[in-house]
Design a protein around this motif. Structure first.
Motif, PDB file in Angstrom:
ATOM      1  N   UNK A  29       0.859  -1.175   0.000  1.00  0.00           N
ATOM      2  CA  UNK A  29       0.000   0.000   0.000  1.00  0.00           C
ATOM      3  C   UNK A  29       0.898   1.229   0.000  1.00  0.00           C
ATOM      4  N   UNK A  30       0.605   2.185  -0.847  1.00  0.00           N
ATOM      5  CA  UNK A  30       1.363   3.429  -0.895  1.00  0.00           C
ATOM      6  C   UNK A  30       1.053   4.250   0.356  1.00  0.00           C
ATOM      7  N   UNK A  31       2.060   4.869   0.986  1.00  0.00           N
ATOM      8  CA  UNK A  31       3.464   5.007   0.609  1.00  0.00           C
ATOM      9  C   UNK A  31       4.405   4.043   1.332  1.00  0.00           C
ATOM     10  N   UNK A  32       3.918   2.833   1.633  1.00  0.00           N
ATOM     11  CA  UNK A  32       4.736   1.835   2.326  1.00  0.00           C
ATOM     12  C   UNK A  32       5.169   0.703   1.414  1.00  0.00           C
ATOM     13  N   UNK A  33       4.810   0.752   0.136  1.00  0.00           N
ATOM     14  CA  UNK A  33       4.962  -0.411  -0.744  1.00  0.00           C
ATOM     15  C   UNK A  33       6.396  -0.906  -0.881  1.00  0.00           C
ATOM     16  N   UNK A  34       7.375   0.007  -0.814  1.00  0.00           N
ATOM     17  CA  UNK A  34       8.769  -0.425  -0.980  1.00  0.00           C
ATOM     18  C   UNK A  34       9.216  -1.378   0.116  1.00  0.00           C
ATOM     19  N   UNK A  35       8.536  -1.355   1.249  1.00  0.00           N
ATOM     20  CA  UNK A  35       8.889  -2.309   2.313  1.00  0.00           C
ATOM     21  C   UNK A  35       8.533  -3.722   1.859  1.00  0.00           C
ATOM     22  N   UNK A  36       7.334  -3.880   1.320  1.00  0.00           N
ATOM     23  CA  UNK A  36       6.944  -5.192   0.787  1.00  0.00           C
ATOM     24  C   UNK A  36       7.820  -5.580  -0.398  1.00  0.00           C
ATOM     25  N   UNK A  37       8.106  -4.626  -1.284  1.00  0.00           N
ATOM     26  CA  UNK A  37       8.950  -4.920  -2.448  1.00  0.00           C
ATOM     27  C   UNK A  37      10.340  -5.383  -2.018  1.00  0.00           C
ATOM     28  N   UNK A  38      10.933  -4.660  -1.051  1.00  0.00           N
ATOM     29  CA  UNK A  38      12.267  -5.023  -0.575  1.00  0.00           C
ATOM     30  C   UNK A  38      12.277  -6.373   0.114  1.00  0.00           C
ATOM     31  N   UNK A  39      11.236  -6.620   0.928  1.00  0.00           N
ATOM     32  CA  UNK A  39      11.158  -7.916   1.613  1.00  0.00           C
ATOM     33  C   UNK A  39      10.999  -9.048   0.600  1.00  0.00           C
ATOM     34  N   UNK A  40      10.188  -8.828  -0.444  1.00  0.00           N
ATOM     35  CA  UNK A  40       9.991  -9.860  -1.467  1.00  0.00           C
ATOM     36  C   UNK A  40      11.295 -10.197  -2.173  1.00  0.00           C
ATOM     37  N   UNK A  41      12.171  -9.211  -2.287  1.00  0.00           N
ATOM     38  CA  UNK A  41      13.449  -9.421  -2.967  1.00  0.00           C
ATOM     39  C   UNK A  41      14.503 -10.031  -2.053  1.00  0.00           C
ATOM     40  N   UNK A  42      14.655  -9.440  -0.858  1.00  0.00           N
ATOM     41  CA  UNK A  42      15.803  -9.779  -0.012  1.00  0.00           C
ATOM     42  C   UNK A  42      15.555 -10.933   0.952  1.00  0.00           C
ATOM     43  N   UNK A  43      14.321 -11.096   1.435  1.00  0.00           N
ATOM     44  CA  UNK A  43      14.075 -12.180   2.390  1.00  0.00           C
ATOM     45  C   UNK A  43      14.415 -13.546   1.782  1.00  0.00           C
ATOM     46  N   UNK A  44      13.918 -13.908   0.593  1.00  0.00           N
ATOM     47  CA  UNK A  44      14.260 -15.221   0.021  1.00  0.00           C
ATOM     48  C   UNK A  44      15.753 -15.368  -0.274  1.00  0.00           C
ATOM     49  N   UNK A  45      16.419 -14.268  -0.630  1.00  0.00           N
ATOM     50  CA  UNK A  45      17.855 -14.330  -0.914  1.00  0.00           C
ATOM     51  C   UNK A  45      18.651 -14.758   0.307  1.00  0.00           C
ATOM     52  N   UNK A  46      18.112 -14.454   1.509  1.00  0.00           N
ATOM     53  CA  UNK A  46      18.812 -14.757   2.761  1.00  0.00           C
ATOM     54  C   UNK A  46      18.170 -15.923   3.508  1.00  0.00           C
ATOM     55  N   UNK A  47      17.380 -16.721   2.809  1.00  0.00           N
ATOM     56  CA  UNK A  47      16.778 -17.893   3.424  1.00  0.00           C
ATOM     57  C   UNK A  47      15.618 -17.595   4.338  1.00  0.00           C
ATOM     58  N   UNK A  48      15.077 -16.383   4.245  1.00  0.00           N
ATOM     59  CA  UNK A  48      13.899 -16.020   5.036  1.00  0.00           C
ATOM     60  C   UNK A  48      12.650 -16.177   4.156  1.00  0.00           C
ATOM     61  N   UNK A  49      11.495 -15.975   4.741  1.00  0.00           N
ATOM     62  CA  UNK A  49      10.240 -16.216   4.032  1.00  0.00           C
ATOM     63  C   UNK A  49       9.462 -14.920   3.825  1.00  0.00           C
ATOM     64  N   UNK A  50       9.033 -14.706   2.586  1.00  0.00           N
ATOM     65  CA  UNK A  50       8.135 -13.600   2.256  1.00  0.00           C
ATOM     66  C   UNK A  50       6.821 -14.186   1.757  1.00  0.00           C
ATOM     67  N   UNK A  51       5.705 -13.719   2.306  1.00  0.00           N
ATOM     68  CA  UNK A  51       4.389 -14.168   1.871  1.00  0.00           C
ATOM     69  C   UNK A  51       3.551 -12.956   1.488  1.00  0.00           C
ATOM     70  N   UNK A  52       3.103 -12.947   0.238  1.00  0.00           N
ATOM     71  CA  UNK A  52       2.166 -11.916  -0.214  1.00  0.00           C
ATOM     72  C   UNK A  52       0.773 -12.321   0.254  1.00  0.00           C
ATOM     73  N   UNK A  53       0.277 -11.635   1.296  1.00  0.00           N
ATOM     74  CA  UNK A  53      -1.054 -11.952   1.815  1.00  0.00           C
ATOM     75  C   UNK A  53      -2.123 -11.375   0.899  1.00  0.00           C
TER      76      UNK A  53
END
Length: 354
Positions: A29-53
């Motif tokens: 949700x704007x203006x917080x969307x980059x947090x979800x975008x960054x988590x979607x990119x970086x969490x899986x790269x570091x073995x963490x889990x991102x879930x788009x609810x």
């Protein structure tokens, strides 16, 4: 030390990863969307889990399940989504589960617009859901603090077993600054004493928020209130140019940066102006504010309808400055408008009669 030039919203994700966050559940949700975008990119790269609810209600309830299983988790949203999360935050608090929610406040009510406000003050600081619960609430003022206070939010959520809120705004979320990243990740906390992790060690643990007996419910509430009183020892605030000031500007978040620049401009004009900034809004650094405010005129700068200035008066009254707490002048904007330094300097001149 590694430094990055990033959006503050991205700094939140970096802080969460250094805090050891296992899972991100979110809905952009704007203006917080980059947090979800960054988590979607970086969490899986570091073995963490991102879930788009599928929605904000789903994301906060996913956090309940993950936190109950002893996992560090977070979500991020803005005003409309934060409203939808209030019931889930109450359930997290009622089950004494640690989790972090980032609210990048936008103008409202309703859909409003995507520009900055601080009007989510009441639900972010006082608890917008049902019941006698509180959250630990931080108010960052820079991209660096969006990273650092996200880390601290995980620490406080874990320490006090309560949801923690990082309360920012649309201007903060979108601005870019240099951020110094920590040297190491936080040590992994041990939640086996209370979490239900599906193993023999935690088999007897029960995570719940229901007490069908009224007397037992009261006892539990009393336990929570005692915990919240203890949380006060972790309250944080800071002063700036306040030692000899005649007027004290009190502000948080992005408004505190306007306050600092205003104080500097006033000093050049020969006006003795200082600042007080609460870094934690709950617990509020009441005694620090009272010490800085005693015997001084007070001006609050805020991006809301007066929710913050009302709280400043309340905190001063609780600190024993009842008569002085009435001497608080508010300078504010709403609708996504930001108080300017020129407006603030003019307000100072009017208050001091100079």
């Amino acid at each position: 030390m590694t430094t990055k030039f990033v959006k503050s919203n991205e700094a939140v994700v970096m802080g969460a990863l250094y805090a050891g966050c296992d899972l991100y559940f979110g809905y952009p949700i704007t203006p917080a969307s980059e947090i979800a975008h960054g988590a979607a990119k970086w969490f899986p790269m570091l073995g963490r889990t991102f879930v788009q609810a599928e929605c904000e209600t789903a994301s906060v309830n996913m956090m309940f399940g993950a936190a109950a299983a002893g996992k560090l988790c977070m979500t991020a949203t803005s005003g409309p989504g934060f409203s939808l999360m209030q019931e889930g935050i109450s359930y997290l608090a009622g089950a004494e589960l640690p989790a972090v929610v980032v609210d990048v406040n936008r103008a409202g009510p309703g859909l409003g617009n995507v520009y900055p406000e601080q009007s989510d003050y009441t639900p972010a600081v006082k608890g917008g859901g049902h019941g006698n619960y509180q959250t630990f609430t931080y108010a960052p003022a820079s991209a660096q603090e969006m990273c650092d206070l996200t880390i601290k939010a995980f620490q406080m959520a874990t320490k006090w077993r309560t949801p923690a809120i990082v309360f920012a705004d649309g201007l903060q979320g979108q601005m870019m600054e240099t951020v110094r990243l920590p040297e190491t990740e936080l040590a992994r906390p041990d939640f086996s004493a209370w979490a239900a992790q599906g193993e023999a060690k935690t088999r007897e643990n029960l995570v719940k928020s229901i007490f069908l007996d009224a007397a037992a419910q009261e006892v539990f509430n009393e336990k929570l209130q005692a915990k919240y009183a203890e949380m006060a020892k972790d309250a944080e605030g800071e002063t700036y140019l306040a030692d000899d000031c005649e007027l004290l500007i009190v502000a948080f978040g992005i408004a505190s940066r306007v306050a600092r620049t205003t104080a500097e401009a006033c000093r050049k004009l020969g006006l003795k102006v200082g600042c007080f900034r609460p870094i934690s809004l709950n617990p509020f650094p009441r005694e620090q504010l009272a010490a800085a405010a005693k015997g001084r005129r007070i001006l609050t700068i805020e991006l809301d309808a007066g929710q913050f200035s009302d709280d400043v008066r309340l905190q001063l009254a609780k600190a024993g400055l009842g008569a002085e707490s009435a001497d608080v002048t508010m300078l504010h904007r709403m609708g996504g408008q930001v108080v300017t330094v020129d407006d603030a300097v003019a307000a100072v001149r009017r208050i001091l009669g100079k």
